[in-house]
Design an enzyme around this catalytic site. Structure first.
Site, PDB file in Angstrom:
ATOM      1  N   ARG A  78      99.619 -15.763 -81.517  1.00 32.27           N
ATOM      2  CA  ARG A  78      99.020 -14.466 -81.257  1.00 32.27           C
ATOM      3  C   ARG A  78      99.821 -13.406 -82.022  1.00 32.27           C
ATOM      4  O   ARG A  78     101.050 -13.335 -81.912  1.00 32.27           O
ATOM      5  CB  ARG A  78      99.108 -14.194 -79.763  1.00 32.27           C
ATOM      6  CG  ARG A  78      98.262 -13.065 -79.286  1.00 32.27           C
ATOM      7  CD  ARG A  78      98.360 -12.982 -77.752  1.00 32.27           C
ATOM      8  NE  ARG A  78      98.335 -11.595 -77.319  1.00 32.27           N
ATOM      9  CZ  ARG A  78      97.222 -10.883 -77.245  1.00 32.27           C
ATOM     10  NH1 ARG A  78      96.066 -11.432 -77.543  1.00 32.27           N
ATOM     11  NH2 ARG A  78      97.265  -9.617 -76.871  1.00 32.27           N
ATOM     12  N   THR A 106      82.182  -0.605 -96.113  1.00 30.68           N
ATOM     13  CA  THR A 106      82.671  -0.937 -97.459  1.00 30.68           C
ATOM     14  C   THR A 106      81.824  -2.079 -98.016  1.00 30.68           C
ATOM     15  O   THR A 106      81.625  -3.077 -97.328  1.00 30.68           O
ATOM     16  CB  THR A 106      84.156  -1.357 -97.401  1.00 30.68           C
ATOM     17  OG1 THR A 106      84.889  -0.327 -96.749  1.00 30.68           O
ATOM     18  CG2 THR A 106      84.719  -1.581 -98.798  1.00 30.68           C
ATOM     19  N   SER A 119      86.537   4.504 -83.185  1.00 27.50           N
ATOM     20  CA  SER A 119      87.642   3.872 -82.455  1.00 27.50           C
ATOM     21  C   SER A 119      87.140   3.155 -81.200  1.00 27.50           C
ATOM     22  O   SER A 119      87.670   2.124 -80.803  1.00 27.50           O
ATOM     23  CB  SER A 119      88.674   4.933 -82.065  1.00 27.50           C
ATOM     24  OG  SER A 119      89.331   5.384 -83.227  1.00 27.50           O
ATOM     25  N   PHE A 152     107.366  14.569-108.276  1.00 23.37           N
ATOM     26  CA  PHE A 152     106.687  15.006-109.503  1.00 23.37           C
ATOM     27  C   PHE A 152     106.533  16.524-109.564  1.00 23.37           C
ATOM     28  O   PHE A 152     106.179  17.053-110.620  1.00 23.37           O
ATOM     29  CB  PHE A 152     105.291  14.368-109.597  1.00 23.37           C
ATOM     30  CG  PHE A 152     105.267  12.999-110.224  1.00 23.37           C
ATOM     31  CD1 PHE A 152     105.781  11.905-109.556  1.00 23.37           C
ATOM     32  CD2 PHE A 152     104.705  12.799-111.482  1.00 23.37           C
ATOM     33  CE1 PHE A 152     105.740  10.632-110.119  1.00 23.37           C
ATOM     34  CE2 PHE A 152     104.666  11.537-112.061  1.00 23.37           C
ATOM     35  CZ  PHE A 152     105.191  10.446-111.377  1.00 23.37           C
ATOM     36  N   TRP A 184      80.243   3.979 -92.719  1.00 31.05           N
ATOM     37  CA  TRP A 184      81.515   3.698 -93.412  1.00 31.05           C
ATOM     38  C   TRP A 184      81.638   2.205 -93.714  1.00 31.05           C
ATOM     39  O   TRP A 184      82.658   1.610 -93.439  1.00 31.05           O
ATOM     40  CB  TRP A 184      82.733   4.150 -92.589  1.00 31.05           C
ATOM     41  CG  TRP A 184      82.676   5.547 -92.092  1.00 31.05           C
ATOM     42  CD1 TRP A 184      82.760   5.954 -90.796  1.00 31.05           C
ATOM     43  CD2 TRP A 184      82.543   6.724 -92.882  1.00 31.05           C
ATOM     44  NE1 TRP A 184      82.664   7.311 -90.711  1.00 31.05           N
ATOM     45  CE2 TRP A 184      82.525   7.819 -91.990  1.00 31.05           C
ATOM     46  CE3 TRP A 184      82.400   6.991 -94.248  1.00 31.05           C
ATOM     47  CZ2 TRP A 184      82.387   9.140 -92.400  1.00 31.05           C
ATOM     48  CZ3 TRP A 184      82.268   8.306 -94.669  1.00 31.05           C
ATOM     49  CH2 TRP A 184      82.256   9.364 -93.743  1.00 31.05           C
ATOM     50  N   GLU A 202      89.908   0.359 -90.274  1.00 29.50           N
ATOM     51  CA  GLU A 202      90.338  -0.841 -89.548  1.00 29.50           C
ATOM     52  C   GLU A 202      91.330  -0.526 -88.437  1.00 29.50           C
ATOM     53  O   GLU A 202      92.345  -1.189 -88.276  1.00 29.50           O
ATOM     54  CB  GLU A 202      90.909  -1.873 -90.522  1.00 29.50           C
ATOM     55  CG  GLU A 202      89.808  -2.468 -91.370  1.00 29.50           C
ATOM     56  CD  GLU A 202      90.269  -3.722 -92.059  1.00 29.50           C
ATOM     57  OE1 GLU A 202      90.837  -4.579 -91.378  1.00 29.50           O
ATOM     58  OE2 GLU A 202      90.053  -3.815 -93.275  1.00 29.50           O
ATOM     59  N   GLY A 203      91.008   0.499 -87.679  1.00 30.42           N
ATOM     60  CA  GLY A 203      91.873   0.891 -86.566  1.00 30.42           C
ATOM     61  C   GLY A 203      92.828   1.982 -87.000  1.00 30.42           C
ATOM     62  O   GLY A 203      93.747   1.731 -87.781  1.00 30.42           O
ATOM     63  N   THR A 204      92.599   3.192 -86.507  1.00 28.73           N
ATOM     64  CA  THR A 204      93.462   4.313 -86.899  1.00 28.73           C
ATOM     65  C   THR A 204      94.881   4.053 -86.413  1.00 28.73           C
ATOM     66  O   THR A 204      95.123   3.197 -85.556  1.00 28.73           O
ATOM     67  CB  THR A 204      92.976   5.624 -86.249  1.00 28.73           C
ATOM     68  OG1 THR A 204      93.051   5.450 -84.818  1.00 28.73           O
ATOM     69  CG2 THR A 204      91.547   5.961 -86.643  1.00 28.73           C
TER      70      THR A 204
END
Lengths: 321, 379, 267
Positions: free
Chosen positions: B310, B157, B131, B337, B155, B362-364
């Site tokens: 923006r 990808t 972060s 279920f 991490w 991509e940003g918690t």
């Protein structure tokens, strides 16, 4: 008036195709209301033997057209002869079976006559001579009732929905006077018959069909079909994968069958498959998925692995012979 | 105010939806189970132009707008967010160049992605800097026409399979965020080590590895933006991709809701389908409302981007709300279920595992709240 | 020898949508339905594109209906058709009227081939191809298929199944007929209708979709084509098919044999 002309179809060996008799049954339902006559037309290299075969089935006149351009029943060649027979018979209705031949030739005939056409007709309804026809729409999801308003109408009928008439005294056979045929722009090159010692799919009393669950192994299904004297069918997935010839596909876009007994093996029961077999008298489903939709149309369902159950069933049937 | 999509946006959605339904979804469970890399599917997606969506038409891209990108992201992630992550990670890796590269860099670095199938990745996060993105430790020391890059990224990808990596490093740790630069690393230069594929809880089809750099020489010509602009490059990239990541959550949630509806109609208890019970109906109704709300937030953020407005606050709203929403919806879908939902024989537990990651990457969700609060409390 | 091929792009209800009878029994419930390109037409377009890829030429897509059919024409264009023709007609249409419109367009365009789906999945009539062939006095090859399976190498390499002769004057077609496969050759121009197993249609690519935006859709109406579109077929009512009610599950093979013999009396 109200005469009906039935377009006669031959089997590859030249014999009378059974579906033609069903079309004659549909013609019977029409003339019962119009008081007209049933006529038939045979278009073949030598039309006479087939004309004699069909003449006893409540037909007033069988028109014949013989000639080399009629070989293989190509639509381009057959159409002018059928249209000549429509004129000769003063027919208001042209009827044929919804077979590959009928689906090819009948709309072309309708085009020549500028006639409206209903395909895959299931029943003939309406009051008096005010006709309506029912036919499947949206792959049989609904049944539509249609009215055709052109002077001449053309129908292709589902053979499974109409009873063949009984044979009686033979009608007259009359040769059509045709103009010299125009040069054909369609050439026949080859026919690869799917050879089978089993009864034909659309005419069998019992059909055993396999689906994706077979993983392409049709050996158990063949053994069961042999034990029952049954024809073999297949789902679309099986034919698409090339596991079985396309000719065996049962479904809305394949063959529509209505045997006494239909056994669906490893077939999930997609709507388009069900549309092709739901007219069967008794339906058996064998599938390992207890929630497969096929069970909602089956009279008898058996849940389990087809590779164990089918040999067991085959053995039980062999044992009881 | 117009909520109607343009005809080509509808056509793009249908194309993505068909690909998701016919190509991705049938394979999703198998890739989730094995964690194998779905290269054939990605290759097919590339052939159809479903990847590299952000490459501008000025360098030969297809000119797919921000709204269309978001719409496509929902469909793809509906099919499988793991496979989808590998697809959008390519764009994430290319975005620094798209947004801040020179025309020469765009021609040289982006065009190969249009000519042949290749993958890219975005290297910001480090073992010690998640972060706190400005706290990265990877260092880049200039030596003539090269930077000498050292450090580790985590991490990442597509980390194990990428042919282009946008990597962030600092030229001077004392400068904080203004010491950060962005470097485009091509191919497999000496000194680059790719770690093993992480055994993740969800989105298991996406390839996730570490990248370790030991004295890797990167040409200065591959620096994206000026020295000291790296942090801004990273943040602009994430601003652009955040609505898409948020749409991933929408796709996952929609898939879960559809499964729950179908199951509720079929599942019989007390001689009735459970869909006839209000307890179930309320769960389904909340799912539908939440999904609709999240989708509209995402589309608004994408719409702002398309107008060069923006969108930081809107896209943080979208990412935070959609990610938390997907977690809730997938959890409730498992609830609908019942015991079956907890089994891998049914599709909803995968979606619940997949959704969790959207709250993190991509940003918690917490970081998104910080961004929103900062925007609210601006002097 | 470049080929000009006319293809059809009919708009039909998506077969995955639930088709239900409306409350009045006059048609189907259209609310919530999704629409798509008739799958048989999609195969026709694919085959036309493969032929043109091999021999050169252009594919022209035609659709008849309201403005909604632009969606299907755009799909044909996105797949690779060069241009499209829209016959603007709101309201019921029958196969005769559609074929008359297509015939007029064929007279204007003078294509070498018209490839149509063998039927559309809404009306299931299967008439337009032969109607068109007869109206134009062209030969016809209905139910075009191929011997190779859809998993074959030929299919994977997108080889056209229809074979153009070396002089470009004749097309050879493998037809799916009862009892087997028939191969015929038709002198061009000709009408071909497609079976399901002719090919696997390509997906519209995103670049294709974006390019389709700038391709032209030319507009006609039945009136401007000189066609009387008054339908000769009226759909009076629709009804749900007779339901087959679910039967029973039997525990084992012995029980099944017993039921078939003693209850159903079919063995």
């Amino acid at each position: 008036m109200g005469n009906v002309l039935v377009v006669v179809e031959a089997n590859p060996d030249g014999s009378l195709r059974k579906a033609t008799l069903n079309a004659l049954g549909a013609a019977g339902a029409i003339v019962k209301r119009t008081g007209g006559q049933i006529h038939a037309v045979v278009v073949a290299v030598d039309a006479r033997p087939l004309a004699q075969a069909v003449a006893p089935y409540a037909v007033s006149v069988v028109y014949t057209a013989s000639g080399p351009s009629f070989e293989h029943g190509l639509a381009e060649g057959v159409t002018p002869a059928v249209v000549a027979a429509v004129r000769a018979a003063k027919a208001d209705f042209v009827v044929g079976a919804a077979t590959a031949f009928g689906r090819d030739v009948l709309p072309r005939v309708a085009g020549k006559l500028q006639a409206a056409m209903a395909s895959e007709v299931l029943s003939i309804e309406g009051t008096g001579s005010d006709f309506t026809f029912t036919k499947p729409l949206w792959a049989g999801a609904v049944i539509g009732t249609v009215k055709l308003s052109s002077p001449i109408v053309v129908l292709s009928v589902r053979p499974t929905e109409f009873q063949a008439p009984a044979a009686g005294s033979a009608g007259e056979i009359r040769e059509l006077q045709l103009e010299a045929p125009a040069p054909m722009r369609t050439r026949f090159l080859d026919f690869k018959q799917v050879l089978s010692t089993r009864p034909s799919l659309t005419e069998a009393r019992v059909v055993v069909s396999g689906g994706r669950g077979t993983k392409g192994d049709f050996q158990p299904i063949e053994a069961l079909a042999d034990a029952l004297g049954a024809a073999i069918g297949a789902s679309r997935a099986v034919c698409d994968a090339g596991w079985q010839p396309n000719d065996l596909q049962v479904g809305q876009t394949g063959k529509v069958v209505a045997p006494q007994l239909y056994i669906a093996v490893g077939i999930s029961g997609a709507i388009q498959h069900v549309a092709g077999m739901k007219g069967s008298k008794t339906i058996v489903a064998i599938n390992k998925d207890p929630d497969a939709p096929i069970f909602t149309v089956a009279d008898y369902g058996l849940v389990g692995d087809l590779f164990t159950l089918i040999p067991e069933l085959t053995a039980a049937i062999e044992a009881s012979k | 105010m117009d909520f109607a999509l343009a005809p080509e946006e509808l056509a793009l959605r249908d194309a993505a939806s068909k690909f998701a339904r016919e190509i991705i979804r049938p394979k999703a469970a198998a890739f989730d189970a094995s964690g194998a890399f779905p290269e054939a599917i990605l290759r097919q997606a590339w052939e159809l132009g479903l990847t590299n969506l952000t490459i501008p038409d000025s360098v030969g891209g297809n000119g797919i707008g921000h709204l269309a990108q978001a719409i496509i992201a929902e469909e793809i992630s509906w099919g499988c967010s793991g496979i989808g992550s590998s697809m959008t990670a390519i764009d994430l890796g290319l975005l620094p160049i798209v947004l801040h590269g020179t025309q020469e860099q765009k021609e040289r670095l982006l065009k190969p992605f249009l000519k042949s199938f290749r993958l890219a990745c975005f290297g910001l996060t480090e073992p010690g800097a998640g972060s706190d993105a400005a706290g990265i430790k990877s260092s880049a020391v200039r030596e003539g026409d090269f930077y000498i890059l050292n450090g580790q990224k985590q991490w990442i990808t597509n980390g194990g399979v990428s042919e282009l990596a946008s990597v962030f490093a600092t030229t001077d740790a004392a400068k904080g965020r203004s010491g950060i630069i962005c470097l485009a690393i091509e191919g497999n230069p000496p000194g680059l080590t790719r770690g093993h594929h992480e055994d993740k809880m969800g989105q298991r089809a996406s390839n996730t590895t570490t990248l370790t750099f030991e004295n890797v020489r990167v040409p200065v010509a591959n620096r994206i933006g000026a020295e000291g602009e790296g942090f801004m490059v990273a943040m602009n990239t994430l601003d652009n991709s955040r609505p898409l990541t948020a749409m991933f959550a929408v796709g996952i949630a929609r898939a879960a809701m559809e499964h729950a509806i179908a199951y509720a109609k079929e599942r019989m208890q007390f001689d009735k389908p459970i869909a006839t019970f209000q307890a179930i109906q309320f769960l389904l109704a909340d799912m539908a409302t939440d999904i609709e709300a999240a989708r509209l937030l995402c589309l608004k953020a994408a719409w702002q981007l398309s107008r060069n407005e923006r969108s930081t606050q809107t896209s943080s709203h979208a990412k935070r709300f959609a990610a938390d929403m997907a977690m809730r919806v997938t959890t409730d879908a498992v609830q609908v279920f019942g015991g079956n939902g907890y089994s891998k024989d049914y599709p909803v537990e995968k979606l619940m595992r997949d959704a969790k990651l959207v709250q993190i990457y991509e940003g918690t969700s917490q970081i998104q709240r910080l961004v929103i609060a900062r925007e609210l409390l601006r002097p | 020898m470049a080929l000009k091929i006319l293809v059809t792009a009919k708009r039909v209800e998506d077969s995955e949508s639930k088709i239900r009878v409306n409350a009045q029994g006059t048609g189907i419930v259209t609310e919530g339905l999704r629409y798509k390109l008739n799958p048989f037409d999609e195969i026709a377009i694919e085959e036309a594109l493969r032929l043109v890829a091999k021999h050169g030429g252009e594919v022209v897509a035609v659709s008849v209906g309201s403005k909604d059919v632009h969606e299907q024409l755009r799909q044909a264009l996105a797949m690779g058709a060069s241009r499209a023709i829209w016959v603007n007609q709101v309201g019921p249409l029958d196969q005769l009227a559609i074929a008359r419109c297509l015939a007029k367009i064929a007279e204007k365009e003078k294509p070498d081939l018209a490839i149509l789906g063998k039927q559309s999945i809404d009306g299931d009539q299967g008439q337009v191809g032969p109607y068109l062939a007869e109206m134009l006095d062209w030969p016809q090859a209905t139910f075009a298929s191929k011997e190779d399976s859809l998993e074959s190498q030929a299919e994977k390499s997108k080889t056209p199944a229809l074979q153009l002769s070396t002089d470009g004057k004749e097309i050879t077609v493998v037809r799916e007929v009862d009892g087997g496969l028939q191969t015929i050759a038709c002198t061009l121009p000709a009408v071909v209708t497609t079976e399901l197993r002719l090919n696997l249609p390509r997906y519209a690519s995103l670049p294709g979709i974006m390019k389709a935006k700038s391709k032209t859709i030319e507009e006609f109406t039945p009136a401007t084509l000189g066609v009387d579109a008054t339908p000769a077929i009226t759909l009076l009512k629709v009804a749900a098919p007779p339901e087959r009610k679910a039967g029973i599950k039997v525990p084992d093979v012995a029980a099944l044999v017993d039921k078939l013999r003693n209850e159903a009396k079919v063995i």
